[in-house]
Enzyme design. Structure first.
Site, PDB file in Angstrom:
ATOM      1  N   THR A 142       0.843  -1.193   0.000  1.00  0.00           N
ATOM      2  CA  THR A 142       0.000   0.000   0.000  1.00  0.00           C
ATOM      3  C   THR A 142       0.879   1.245   0.000  1.00  0.00           C
ATOM      4  O   THR A 142       2.107   1.161  -0.139  1.00  0.00           O
ATOM      5  CB  THR A 142      -1.037  -0.074   1.148  1.00  0.00           C
ATOM      6  OG1 THR A 142      -1.948   1.015   0.980  1.00  0.00           O
ATOM      7  CG2 THR A 142      -0.424  -0.019   2.534  1.00  0.00           C
ATOM      8  N   LYS A 147       3.445   1.278  -3.825  1.00  0.00           N
ATOM      9  CA  LYS A 147       2.848   0.523  -4.937  1.00  0.00           C
ATOM     10  C   LYS A 147       3.648   0.654  -6.238  1.00  0.00           C
ATOM     11  O   LYS A 147       3.620  -0.250  -7.060  1.00  0.00           O
ATOM     12  CB  LYS A 147       1.403   0.987  -5.182  1.00  0.00           C
ATOM     13  CG  LYS A 147       0.428   0.544  -4.101  1.00  0.00           C
ATOM     14  CD  LYS A 147      -0.994   0.928  -4.486  1.00  0.00           C
ATOM     15  CE  LYS A 147      -1.960   0.731  -3.349  1.00  0.00           C
ATOM     16  NZ  LYS A 147      -3.352   1.025  -3.711  1.00  0.00           N
ATOM     17  N   TYR A 152     -14.549   5.636   1.276  1.00  0.00           N
ATOM     18  CA  TYR A 152     -15.556   4.829   1.987  1.00  0.00           C
ATOM     19  C   TYR A 152     -15.777   5.317   3.410  1.00  0.00           C
ATOM     20  O   TYR A 152     -16.613   4.798   4.134  1.00  0.00           O
ATOM     21  CB  TYR A 152     -15.172   3.337   1.974  1.00  0.00           C
ATOM     22  CG  TYR A 152     -13.769   3.083   2.447  1.00  0.00           C
ATOM     23  CD1 TYR A 152     -13.488   2.941   3.793  1.00  0.00           C
ATOM     24  CD2 TYR A 152     -12.710   3.033   1.547  1.00  0.00           C
ATOM     25  CE1 TYR A 152     -12.189   2.747   4.232  1.00  0.00           C
ATOM     26  CE2 TYR A 152     -11.412   2.838   1.971  1.00  0.00           C
ATOM     27  CZ  TYR A 152     -11.158   2.693   3.314  1.00  0.00           C
ATOM     28  OH  TYR A 152      -9.871   2.512   3.748  1.00  0.00           O
TER      29      TYR A 152
HETATM   30  P1  NAP Z   1      -2.753   9.999  -4.194  1.00  0.00           P
HETATM   31  O1  NAP Z   1      -1.936   9.249  -5.190  1.00  0.00           O
HETATM   32  O2  NAP Z   1      -2.077  10.741  -3.106  1.00  0.00           O
HETATM   33  O3  NAP Z   1      -3.682  11.035  -5.040  1.00  0.00           O
HETATM   34  C1  NAP Z   1      -4.480  11.989  -4.376  1.00  0.00           C
HETATM   35  C2  NAP Z   1      -5.315  12.768  -5.401  1.00  0.00           C
HETATM   36  O4  NAP Z   1      -6.153  13.679  -4.685  1.00  0.00           O
HETATM   37  C3  NAP Z   1      -4.489  13.619  -6.360  1.00  0.00           C
HETATM   38  O5  NAP Z   1      -5.172  13.725  -7.584  1.00  0.00           O
HETATM   39  C4  NAP Z   1      -4.466  14.973  -5.651  1.00  0.00           C
HETATM   40  O6  NAP Z   1      -4.271  16.084  -6.505  1.00  0.00           O
HETATM   41  C5  NAP Z   1      -5.873  15.036  -5.101  1.00  0.00           C
HETATM   42  N1  NAP Z   1      -5.987  15.912  -3.940  1.00  0.00           N
HETATM   43  C6  NAP Z   1      -5.668  15.616  -2.668  1.00  0.00           C
HETATM   44  N2  NAP Z   1      -5.923  16.689  -1.872  1.00  0.00           N
HETATM   45  C7  NAP Z   1      -6.405  17.667  -2.675  1.00  0.00           C
HETATM   46  C8  NAP Z   1      -6.851  18.998  -2.468  1.00  0.00           C
HETATM   47  N3  NAP Z   1      -6.859  19.548  -1.253  1.00  0.00           N
HETATM   48  N4  NAP Z   1      -7.288  19.709  -3.514  1.00  0.00           N
HETATM   49  C9  NAP Z   1      -7.306  19.169  -4.765  1.00  0.00           C
HETATM   50  N5  NAP Z   1      -6.885  17.909  -5.039  1.00  0.00           N
HETATM   51  C10 NAP Z   1      -6.441  17.167  -4.012  1.00  0.00           C
HETATM   52  O7  NAP Z   1      -3.797   9.035  -3.484  1.00  0.00           O
HETATM   53  P2  NAP Z   1      -4.507   7.716  -4.038  1.00  0.00           P
HETATM   54  O8  NAP Z   1      -3.729   6.535  -3.617  1.00  0.00           O
HETATM   55  O9  NAP Z   1      -4.823   7.920  -5.469  1.00  0.00           O
HETATM   56  O10 NAP Z   1      -5.850   7.699  -3.135  1.00  0.00           O
HETATM   57  C11 NAP Z   1      -6.816   8.724  -3.285  1.00  0.00           C
HETATM   58  C12 NAP Z   1      -8.022   8.451  -2.386  1.00  0.00           C
HETATM   59  O11 NAP Z   1      -8.609   7.221  -2.736  1.00  0.00           O
HETATM   60  C13 NAP Z   1      -7.707   8.321  -0.891  1.00  0.00           C
HETATM   61  O12 NAP Z   1      -8.776   8.928  -0.220  1.00  0.00           O
HETATM   62  C14 NAP Z   1      -7.687   6.835  -0.646  1.00  0.00           C
HETATM   63  O13 NAP Z   1      -8.042   6.505   0.686  1.00  0.00           O
HETATM   64  C15 NAP Z   1      -8.774   6.380  -1.608  1.00  0.00           C
HETATM   65  N6  NAP Z   1      -8.585   4.988  -2.067  1.00  0.00           N
HETATM   66  C16 NAP Z   1      -9.633   4.124  -1.916  1.00  0.00           C
HETATM   67  C17 NAP Z   1      -9.505   2.822  -2.364  1.00  0.00           C
HETATM   68  C18 NAP Z   1     -10.631   1.851  -2.178  1.00  0.00           C
HETATM   69  O14 NAP Z   1     -10.377   0.640  -2.236  1.00  0.00           O
HETATM   70  N7  NAP Z   1     -11.854   2.297  -1.989  1.00  0.00           N
HETATM   71  C19 NAP Z   1      -8.305   2.403  -2.992  1.00  0.00           C
HETATM   72  C20 NAP Z   1      -7.266   3.328  -3.164  1.00  0.00           C
HETATM   73  C21 NAP Z   1      -7.423   4.632  -2.693  1.00  0.00           C
HETATM   74  P3  NAP Z   1      -2.776  16.541  -6.938  1.00  0.00           P
HETATM   75  O15 NAP Z   1      -2.325  15.552  -7.970  1.00  0.00           O
HETATM   76  O16 NAP Z   1      -2.968  17.891  -7.477  1.00  0.00           O
HETATM   77  O17 NAP Z   1      -1.937  16.504  -5.695  1.00  0.00           O
END
Ligand code: NAP
Length: 294
Positions: free
Chosen positions: A71, A75, A235
């Protein structure tokens, strides 16, 4: 006191590496599956400090784990320590599930299929011929956008604060799958138009996640059409501000619980070689929802 016979010399190990790892519910999910299916496996969380990934992977291999999840933030970085990966992992550039087959490490990405199965089950439809808007361009967006493209979406719009990250994903899709992909900043007028015209909207940003539950990844003036399906991979909370807003417009809304559940199920099936029956899946899902207190 009764002797504890749950772990013996024959017990096999599974686990998850990440940092932080304390919040992970994967140990409860997989150990529930171990118990439910009567398998002599135990799943353990391992916090891996910055710079220690290679040692950790070598160690897990040396200790003979049957497999492990990966995680945040490893990854992508884990790929260089694997012997083989699926084509999908190569395209997405990330693996969340590693299988140890006699000392050879195989990388899979079960986030993609976990998302797709959850979406299809809850919406009753797929991605073929659909226009899809993806909010965010992080790791989850990458996996989801590639999956949606590979399943025949008509077009994808990626909307992200850092537009260069959206363009990177568009480049990957363009060179591997060929689906037309546009990129926008949230404030671009084209973003509002793309959102309105899409059949499916998927939030992959962390905006709206606990504890900042009053935040929303779309502008307050955004209008949804009732035919749209809105999926939020968050979630916690179960219904984000985005989902509430979309529901008020009559849209079908889905949260990320199913994605989380199925990525774990697929990982478990890869490690054990089992196909979990529908009946057991329903039982496991009910336990999973209880674990999360939802
Ligand atoms: P990540 O790689 O850190 O990406 C985060 C994304 O959110 C980026 O596009 C980022 O934009 C944007 N972001 C964060 N804060 C922001 C803000 N204040 N204003 C505008 N944009 C913002 O994270 P990830 O691994 O993709 O995960 C993202 C979310 O999905 C998390 O909440 C995680 O818990 C959830 N998730 C859920 C599952 C599931 O199984 N349900 C699986 C994976 C992840 P920038 O690129 O501009 O920084």
């Amino acid at each position: 006191m009764e002797a504890d016979n749950r772990i013996t010399g024959k017990t096999k190990l599974m686990g998850v590496i990440g940092n932080p790892i304390e919040h992970s519910i994967s140990p409860q999910l997989h150990n529930t599956l171990n118990k439910m299916l009567g398998l002599d496996f135990v799943y353990v969380p391992f916090r891996v400090e910055t710079g220690a990934l290679q040692d950790a992977v070598k160690g897990l291999k040396a200790l003979g784990l049957v497999g492990f999840n990966v995680t945040v933030p490893y990854k992508n970085d884990v790929l260089e320590f694997l012997d083989e990966t699926t084509e999908e992992v190569k395209i997405v550039g990330a693996a969340n599930t590693i299988k140890n087959a006699g000392g050879r490490l195989y990388g899979y990405n079960t986030d993609t299929e976990g998302f797709a199965r959850s979406f299809k089950e809850d919406s009753g439809t797929g991605f073929e011929g659909k226009k899809v808007a993806v909010l965010g361009a992080g790791g989850a967006a990458r996996a989801i956008a590639v999956k949606v493209a590979s399943e025949g979406a008509a077009g994808i719009s990626i909307i992200n604060r850092t537009v260069s990250k959206a363009m990177e994903i568009a480049g990957i899709i363009n060179s591997n799958i060929g689906t037309g992909t546009d990129c926008y900043r949230p404030e671009d007028s084209g973003a509002a138009e793309a959102l309105f015209e899409s059949d499916i909207v998927i939030n992959t940003t962390s905006i709206g996640m606990f504890p900042r539950i009053d935040e929303c990844p779309v502008d307050k003036n955004t209008v949804f059409r009732e035919e749209q399906i809105v999926y939020d991979i968050i979630y916690n909370p179960v219904k984000t501000k985005l989902l509430k807003k979309a529901e008020e417009s009559g849209c079908k809304v889905i949260n990320g619980l199913g994605m989380l559940f199925y990525q774990g199920i697929y990982a478990y099936e890869i490690w054990t070689g089992l196909k979990i029956s529908e009946e057991k899946l329903r039982e496991a899902y009910a336990c999973f929802v209880k674990i999360l207190g939802k």
